[in-house]
Design an enzyme around this catalytic site. Structure first.
Site, PDB file in Angstrom:
ATOM      1  N   ARG A   1       0.664  -1.005  -0.174  1.00 60.97           N
ATOM      2  CA  ARG A   1      -0.107   0.207   0.028  1.00 60.97           C
ATOM      3  C   ARG A   1       0.616   1.187  -0.282  1.00 60.97           C
ATOM      4  NH1 ARG A   1      -1.608   3.930   2.948  1.00 60.97           N
ATOM      5  NH2 ARG A   1      -0.552   2.949   4.968  1.00 60.97           N
ATOM      6  N   VAL A   2       0.786   2.735  -1.241  1.00 56.41           N
ATOM      7  CA  VAL A   2       1.270   3.038  -0.780  1.00 56.41           C
ATOM      8  C   VAL A   2       0.059   4.174  -0.556  1.00 56.41           C
ATOM      9  CG1 VAL A   2       3.503   2.885  -2.122  1.00 56.41           C
ATOM     10  CG2 VAL A   2       1.303   4.163  -3.101  1.00 56.41           C
ATOM     11  N   SER A   3      -0.149   6.003  -0.160  1.00 56.93           N
ATOM     12  CA  SER A   3      -0.254   6.691   0.161  1.00 56.93           C
ATOM     13  C   SER A   3      -1.417   7.436  -1.106  1.00 56.93           C
ATOM     14  CB  SER A   3      -0.486   7.096   1.458  1.00 56.93           C
ATOM     15  OG  SER A   3       0.155   6.728   2.494  1.00 56.93           O
ATOM     16  N   SER A   4      -0.628   7.323  -2.352  1.00 57.76           N
ATOM     17  CA  SER A   4      -1.057   7.819  -3.654  1.00 57.76           C
ATOM     18  C   SER A   4      -0.573   7.321  -4.760  1.00 57.76           C
ATOM     19  CB  SER A   4      -0.601   9.692  -3.339  1.00 57.76           C
ATOM     20  OG  SER A   4       0.554   9.520  -3.057  1.00 57.76           O
TER      21      SER A   4
ATOM     22  N   GLN B   1       3.216   7.931  -5.656  1.00 58.40           N
ATOM     23  CA  GLN B   1       4.786   7.620  -4.702  1.00 58.40           C
ATOM     24  C   GLN B   1       4.950   6.114  -5.255  1.00 58.40           C
ATOM     25  OE1 GLN B   1       2.350   6.831  -0.696  1.00 58.40           O
ATOM     26  NE2 GLN B   1       3.778   8.308  -0.155  1.00 58.40           N
TER      27      GLN B   1
END
Length: 209
Positions: free
Chosen positions: A9-12, A15
């Site tokens: 998982r990355v926030s945006s 990224q």
């Protein structure tokens, strides 16, 4: 036959997830078994994570690089850990925290230690998310105070806005006079006031070097 999966998982969308992907590949997780969400960790309403839950079976192994990649909400992390390990019956291994490996320490003491570590790390993850959010709010407030506009064109406060606010808060001038001197409508005045207070709060919390 039990399967091995990985979750990233990355926030945006901008990224880079390479560090997480490399760590999973080193554990021989097939590329087709790696699920990636580019979304905030505030909750688990994520398409790839939901798909992963549908595929996991008892005895399968799920790798995740760190607990904050799983999520950043304290209660939700606890709940999802139970879903993964109890409801589904899969094993979970957090790579940067060896104590969070459900294949190890299945006795009472091992379970107790793992639960304790999970609670601490999930608390830290949520606390960091809240800190990031606060820094973002302060950054936006500082940008607006410099006249940077977001979205629709905005009206910046006058240079003497702090003085106007101080006089209004001390009840030296009525709201109507504060609005007249600042050249703002009432709604905009209160918005700029909120941004100003956030900015001031951030300055107070910054230690002197």
């Amino acid at each position: 036959m039990h399967q091995v999966y990985g979750y990233i998982r990355v926030s945006s969308t901008d990224q880079n997830e390479d560090r997480q992907r490399i760590a999973l590949v080193e554990r021989q997780v097939p590329q087709s078994h790696i699920y990636l969400d580019k979304q905030s960790g505030k909750d688990f309403n994520r398409p790839q994570y939901k798909q992963l839950l549908q595929i996991l079976r008892p005895g399968d192994l799920l790798y995740v690089l760190s607990i904050d990649r799983l999520g950043r909400n304290y209660e939700e992390i606890q709940n999802q850990w139970r879903v993964l390990t109890k409801a589904i019956g899969a094993d979970v291994c957090v790579l940067d925290m060896p104590l969070l490996d459900t294949r190890q320490g299945r006795d009472l003491m091992g379970t107790f230690i793992a639960d304790l570590v999970l609670q601490i790390l999930s608390f830290v993850a949520q606390n960091e998310r809240e800190s990031i959010k606060k820094r973002q709010e302060q950054g936006i407030a500082a940008a607006k105070a410099r006249g940077v506009c977001f979205g629709r064109p905005c009206v910046p406060p006058p240079a003497d806005f702090p003085q106007i606010v101080a006089e209004w808060e001390r009840k030296q001038i009525p709201l109507s006079e504060a609005l007249r001197r600042s050249g703002l409508h009432e709604t905009t005045f209160y918005r700029r006031l909120r941004e100003y207070r956030i900015l001031q709060s951030g300055k107070k919390e910054t230690p002197l070097s």
